[in-house]
Structures are given as structure tokens and as C-alpha cells.
Enzyme design. Sequence first.
Site, PDB file in Angstrom:
ATOM      1  N   HIS A   3       0.811  -1.220   0.000  1.00 43.60           N
ATOM      2  CA  HIS A   3       0.000   0.000   0.000  1.00 43.60           C
ATOM      3  C   HIS A   3       0.845   1.271   0.000  1.00 43.60           C
ATOM      4  O   HIS A   3       0.299   2.388  -0.096  1.00 43.60           O
ATOM      5  CB  HIS A   3      -0.914   0.004   1.224  1.00 43.60           C
ATOM      6  CG  HIS A   3      -2.199   0.739   1.015  1.00 43.60           C
ATOM      7  ND1 HIS A   3      -2.490   1.445  -0.123  1.00 43.60           N
ATOM      8  CD2 HIS A   3      -3.296   0.875   1.817  1.00 43.60           C
ATOM      9  CE1 HIS A   3      -3.687   1.983  -0.036  1.00 43.60           C
ATOM     10  NE2 HIS A   3      -4.202   1.664   1.149  1.00 43.60           N
ATOM     11  N   ASP A  17      -2.415   2.050  -4.515  1.00 36.76           N
ATOM     12  CA  ASP A  17      -3.642   2.408  -3.817  1.00 36.76           C
ATOM     13  C   ASP A  17      -4.709   1.348  -4.053  1.00 36.76           C
ATOM     14  O   ASP A  17      -4.643   0.566  -5.014  1.00 36.76           O
ATOM     15  CB  ASP A  17      -4.150   3.770  -4.298  1.00 36.76           C
ATOM     16  CG  ASP A  17      -3.218   4.909  -3.890  1.00 36.76           C
ATOM     17  OD1 ASP A  17      -2.542   4.765  -2.851  1.00 36.76           O
ATOM     18  OD2 ASP A  17      -3.179   5.923  -4.613  1.00 36.76           O
TER      19      ASP A  17
END
Length: 453
Positions: A426, A430
Site C-alpha cells: 500500500h 492504492d
Amino acid sequence: MPIEVTMPQMGESIFEGTITRWLKKPGDAIEKDEPLFEISTDKVDAEIPSPVSGIVRETRFPEGATIQVNTVVAVIVDAAEAAGAPPAAAQPAAGLQPGAESAARAPVGEEAPTQTKDVPAPAEEAGASHVRYSPLVRRMAKDNNIDLDQIEGTGTEGRVTKEDVLRYLEQREAASAQPTVSAVQETPTPAPEPRAPAAKAATVAAAPPAASAPPPAPLSGEVVPLTKMRAIIAQRMAASAQTAPHVHTVFRVDMTRIVQLREREKANFEQRNGVKLTYMPFVAVAAVLTLRKFPIVNASLERDSIRYHQNINLGIAVALEWGLIVPVIKQAEERNFLGIARSIVDLAERARGKRLKPDEISGSTFTLTNSGVFGEEFGTPIINQPDSAILAIGGLRKDPAVLTDESGNDSIAIRSIQHFCLGFDHRIIDGADAGRFMNEFKKTLENWNQEIG
């Protein structure tokens, strides 16, 4: 003339290997290219073939010993020479320091290359005042602010290994957890409590001190040292979980179109191409096509920058009886369906036969792992560093599904359903990027229109 067999260098950055098993013993006959012994390095397990035919006269190291490359480990002679000398069994290597033999016998955590002490430096390093350390040991020392000269090595000839560094870190953390005298002295003294009545004070003074609980007894059972591969897997998986903030997203894919195509074409495909038609190349090709549209999923984080890789190097996780390995299909975007299918079969077979080369298990940019092979719905995999994403393939099963036709009418049908789980870093990917990637991947499989060869 005796032929000396040396520890081979299985890659540019590998300077030692561990002999895990002798396949031939002193006195045994051996043919040229027949496996003589098995080795394990920090990159690959492999069988080492004999360079000549003859009789094994001696093996110089026991199983479990970690040896520098180009060190003679065995001697092979022809039958006439063998008749004149008795075979010599493996003995502790000359030059091992006292106590080093036991360390050499234990492959747990041995990492290649490692520090060398009291050994003459190569010609190009003659006169150097510094001790040579392995890239892994140097990196661990830098990351943890360690002076390597303060660590006593337990590897061959006193070399510092990864396990030595880990043990030093554990001891340092344990020491830091103990309260120091100064810390105790600096603790604020609580305000005095009101004096208790004399009778009560006497009772308190007479009370015996509370007994500390005895340490729990060790659990019964066999304690088995980690193999070299298992130790490396443990270290890398823990490092990945600590480095990358993992997020997972699961998509349900209707594989009916591909199932029907495979059933219809598998016999002809194998007859034409000499390789079985499995579901893995369908998934691999769909992943490659989707990665070309979403290069961020094929990227890697490098400090404060993102590297967008020019090629798609597809790692394929292969489960072995002794661990897990991830061979890599390099430049997968340049291969057609048949080329990828052949590469998958070839790499898997050579992985199980310990015939992979070090450069075939490095350099991946995206990884596939088949977690559904044992019937799982899906798995939540750990990213294969330095990749930024990994795709877990769930089990293929028949499920009822609601279908909507062009007129908007719904019906229930039996469909072949498979779950796919994308694990991603992450820090650079995204949730929206992962969702768009998986949605395109799903469309590619459900509307398959690629030639299979």
C-alpha cells in the site's frame, strides 16, 4: 590422474555452499554427469554432477558443512588408481578452527557469502586492512547499527553468519529490556504513606516474601533444526511482512469459458506441443496482459522513488517437499501462450529436480502463487520482495451463479468459479489501482479471446 571436484560458484554473489547430502560414498563408482552431491545456497538448492567417470576416492567434508567456492570437496580417480588406495571418508576440513566443525555441520541460517577471518585475502585485495563481509551481513549491520568486529563468528573458520548477527541482536534487545541502575535511581520516590498501627506493622513485617512463580517446564517433543531453505524462507517472509504494509483484495471470477475451452482443446494441445494444457498459463497470460495496462502493479519502491520495470518478470511459486521456491519467467511480455505454458512446466520440473540456476530464481517483478491447489477458496499471500504485488490463485469449483441476459432477465446456472486474491504494497499501490487491475484481469479471463497455440 586424480580429479579434484570443487565447490562450484552458483552465482556471482555466492561465495559458499552447504553440502546437504552426499549421493556417492568413497569407493562408489560414478559416471560423468551423474549427481555426486547436493548443495544448498542462499539462492538455490542443486545437485552437483561429477565432471568425469571413475571411482570416488575421498569426500573431504561431512554433510552439513558450509564450504567456500572453489574448495576441493572430493577426489575421483579411475578404476586402476582406485585399486591402489583405500577410499577415504569425509573428515573435518583441514583449516577449520576448533569448534568450527560443529558449526559447519549445522546449516541453520548459514548465509552466503559470509565474513572470512584469518584467511589470506585474494590477490586483488592483498594488503587491505578491512575484513571482507558478505553483502547480507553488511546490510544487516548497516540497518541495525552494528559493529561487526564485536561479533564472534560461528561459521566455517570463524566467519560471521546471518545467525550470528540475529543472535547478537536478540542479546542486545534482551539487555536493553533489563532495567539499569541509573534507571532505577531516577525513578521518582513515592510519597511516604501514613504509619500503620504497631500491631498491623508487626503483622506485615512477619509476612514471608511472595514466592516467584517457577518457570514453565519445556514442552515435550522433538526439536529439529531449520533447514537452510526453511531458515531463508522464514527470514524473507518476516522481512517482507515488516517492510511492506500488506493489503489484500479478492475477486470472484467466472472461469466457465476457459474451462470449456480447455476441455475441448487439451488433448490436441498436448499432442501438438508436447506439454499439458493446464489453467496456470491462462492465468499467467491474463496477468501479463493486465500488468502492461497497469504498470504501477509491476513497479518497485526504491527508497524515495518508484521504479517502473521495463519488463514483466513473472515469478511462479513452486511448492517443494522441502520448502518453497519462486522461479522466474524473464520478459514474459515477449512470450505467447505456448511459450509461457512451456516455461511454467520447465521451471517447475527443474525446481523439483534441483536443477535451477541462481539467475532463474531472482529478478521477479510480479508473482503468482497457486494457493487453491489443496482446495482452498483463496489465500492472503505475503509479497515476494522486492515485488509490490502477488496474486494468489484460489480453488476452481462449480457454484450456482445469477446470470443476466441482454434483456435484463436473470437466471441461475451452474458455473465454474475461482477466487483470486491480490496482495499489494500500500506504500505505492492504492486500493483504487488494485481494484482497477483486478477488474481488468477478471474481464480478460471471463471474455478470453487469446490464441493458445
